[in-house]
Design an enzyme around this catalytic site. Structure first.
Site, PDB file in Angstrom:
ATOM      1  N   GLU A 112       0.651  -1.041   0.147  1.00 40.95           N
ATOM      2  CA  GLU A 112      -0.054   0.063   0.207  1.00 40.95           C
ATOM      3  C   GLU A 112       0.918   1.368   0.086  1.00 40.95           C
ATOM      4  OE1 GLU A 112      -2.867  -0.226   3.249  1.00 40.95           O
ATOM      5  OE2 GLU A 112      -3.801  -1.958   2.363  1.00 40.95           O
TER       6      GLU A 112
ATOM      7  N   GLU B  31      -5.278  -8.621   1.093  1.00 40.63           N
ATOM      8  CA  GLU B  31      -6.134  -8.340   2.254  1.00 40.63           C
ATOM      9  C   GLU B  31      -7.539  -8.338   1.881  1.00 40.63           C
ATOM     10  OE1 GLU B  31      -4.159  -5.125   4.676  1.00 40.63           O
ATOM     11  OE2 GLU B  31      -2.376  -5.750   4.264  1.00 40.63           O
TER      12      GLU B  31
HETATM   13  C1  FCB Z   1      -4.294  -2.099   5.691  1.00 46.06           C
HETATM   14  C2  FCB Z   1      -2.930  -2.650   5.881  1.00 46.06           C
HETATM   15  C3  FCB Z   1      -2.825  -3.625   7.367  1.00 46.06           C
HETATM   16  C4  FCB Z   1      -4.202  -3.215   8.488  1.00 46.06           C
HETATM   17  C5  FCB Z   1      -5.379  -3.377   7.314  1.00 46.06           C
HETATM   18  C6  FCB Z   1      -6.474  -3.081   8.461  1.00 46.06           C
HETATM   19  O1  FCB Z   1      -4.209  -1.116   5.098  1.00 46.06           O
HETATM   20  O2  FCB Z   1      -2.156  -3.031   5.007  1.00 46.06           O
HETATM   21  O3  FCB Z   1      -1.320  -3.596   7.744  1.00 46.06           O
HETATM   22  O4  FCB Z   1      -3.840  -1.977   8.850  1.00 46.06           O
HETATM   23  O5  FCB Z   1      -5.370  -2.281   6.651  1.00 46.06           O
END
Ligand code: FCB
Length: 442
Positions: free
Chosen positions: A162, A347
């Site tokens: 990110e 994620e």
């Molecule tokens: C993302 C991050 C991770 C965590 C989630 C909830 O942006 O990569 O580390 O904080 O959000």
């Protein structure tokens, strides 16, 4: 149905779970220093001990295995390996990751390693951090050390997690380490991050034999109304959020709206810089959490935009809208716009308040179960629509240090009692376990 060989995993990151902040020769990172400064994190909490994963990693890998996952996505703490960010290597730090990789392989789990999940060595911040034009070389040198030491046994790598968050939260809003608020710096950081990722990818291609990707967080923007003002601002926010990193990497251009936002702070990359920035990864990692319903509000600083709450939709503890169809739409959009890159969902998950009843075998978390169920349905629809998705990682294996929110937001599918470090699977972990069994083919 999911394609043959689809990979199911769960994810974490170093600073959020490891603890052992100063053990075995680890150097400090910007998150160590940032969280130890009063006022930066909820209740001034920090990751000094976090989930104590540095000492409990065997138990945690057993847990991953027992829950039926096939892969584990984790990140390396750069300053554990290179305490000063560049220069001498701390073998003890590398040994930790060697043991972790051995442990995964012994359990039949596929390691998926993120090189950078926000914890820049403090020593490099003192030299200018991501604002410094050498930062891309620092990163590529670090990547080289790691590829050489660990590369042969790791089939999946990603460069940055990110970059949008690093630049936006760390250098524009100052909510994340290193806590700067400076548009001029941010404009440079954006390009340096992309140069860094490109350099590491190109390096990997010369010495590595497996796959390397880049992970972005995407949040589809929808206009709150059909008014011209709302529609226009939504398009701008969409460019800033969703195309700021993907357009340069895949198309070799920055969106006009992004350049306009930085204004005089923006300098067009040189031809040499473009040769690094416009580097396609082998795959794209997408972190998906929510949709952004957007309206114009000229009194809002920076963008003149505001987030609007949908009156009939649910929101997580983070205040993020639960709207799974956006995941399908997003995947179809990415696939079409960027010529069908192989995609991994790196994620996806939700923070909810979990009632403190961690003393049963399983803790019930029905809202998180519903969140996963809805998003997996949307994922299946995207795959049916032809999107090339190769794997899915739930965020997160464990409740952990959620950056500026400290331990107050729980994303885990496994509950962590931070007093005793007891791990208790939640019903969402059982749900995923069952889902994986039902959806794994060969
Ligand atoms: C993302 C991050 C991770 C965590 C989630 C909830 O942006 O990569 O580390 O904080 O959000």
């Amino acid at each position: 149905m999911y394609p043959k060989g689809f990979v199911w995993g769960c994810a974490t990151s170093a600073y959020q779970i490891e603890g052992a902040a100063e053990e075995d020769g680890k150097g400090l990172s910007i998150w160590d220093t940032f969280s130890r400064m009063s006022g930066n994190v909820w209740q001034n909490q920090n990751g000094n001990s976090a989930c104590d994963h540095y000492h409990r990693w065997q138990e945690d890998l057993d847990l991953i295995r027992s829950l039926g996952f096939q892969s584990y996505r984790f990140s390396l703490a750069w300053s554990r390996i290179l305490p000063d960010g560049t220069g001498s290597v701390n073998e003890k730090g590398l040994d930790f990751y060697r043991r972790l990789i051995d442990g995964l392989l012994e359990r039949g789990l596929i390691p998926n390693i993120t090189l950078y999940h926000w914890d820049l060595p403090q020593a490099l911040d003192e030299r200018g951090g991501w604002v410094h034009s050498d930062s891309a070389d620092w990163f590529a040198d670090y990547a080289g050390v790691v590829f050489k030491a660990l590369g042969d046994r790791v089939p999946l790598w990603t460069t940055l997690n990110e970059p949008w968050v690093t630049a936006h939260e760390g250098y524009l809003l100052g909510n994340h380490a290193p806590g700067h608020r400076n548009k001029y710096e941010t404009a440079k950081v954006v390009q340096n991050l992309l140069r860094a990722s490109g350099k590491a990818i190109q390096l990997y291609k010369t010495i590595g034999r497996q796959q390397i990707g880049l992970v972005v967080n995407l949040e589809p923007k929808t206009s709150a109304s059909s008014s011209k003002a709302d529609v226009e601002i939504t398009a701008q926010m969409d460019a800033y959020m969703n195309r700021q990193y993907l357009d340069p990497v895949y198309l070799g251009t920055f969106p006009e709206a992004v350049k306009a936002f930085y204004g005089v702070a923006w300098k067009e990359p040189t031809t040499e810089d473009w040769a690094w920035i416009h580097t396609q990864p082998d795959f794209l990692g997408i972190n998906f959490y929510a949709r952004g319903l957007t309206a114009a509000n000229p009194s809002e600083p920076l963008f003149g935009a505001q987030k609007v709450l949908h009156p009939r939709h649910a929101y997580t503890e983070m205040g993020w809208e639960v709207y799974a169809p956006a995941l399908r739409e997003l995947l179809v959009w990415v696939s079409e716009r960027y010529s069908q890159p192989p995609i991994w969902i790196t994620e996806n998950g939700a923070a909810y308040y979990d009632p403190p009843v961690a003393y049963a075998d399983v803790m019930e978390d029905p809202l998180r179960v519903a969140y996963f169920a809805q998003h997996l349905k949307a994922l299946q629809e995207a795959i049916r629509a032809g999107v090339d998705v190769r794997g899915y990682y739930a965020w997160s294996l464990l409740d952990n240090f959620e950056w500026g929110y400290g331990y107050s937001k729980r994303f885990g599918i496994v509950h962590v009692d931070f007093e005793t470090q007891t791990r208790t699977p939640k019903s969402s972990a059982r749900f995923l376990q069952d889902y994986i069994i039902r959806h794994t083919i060969g």
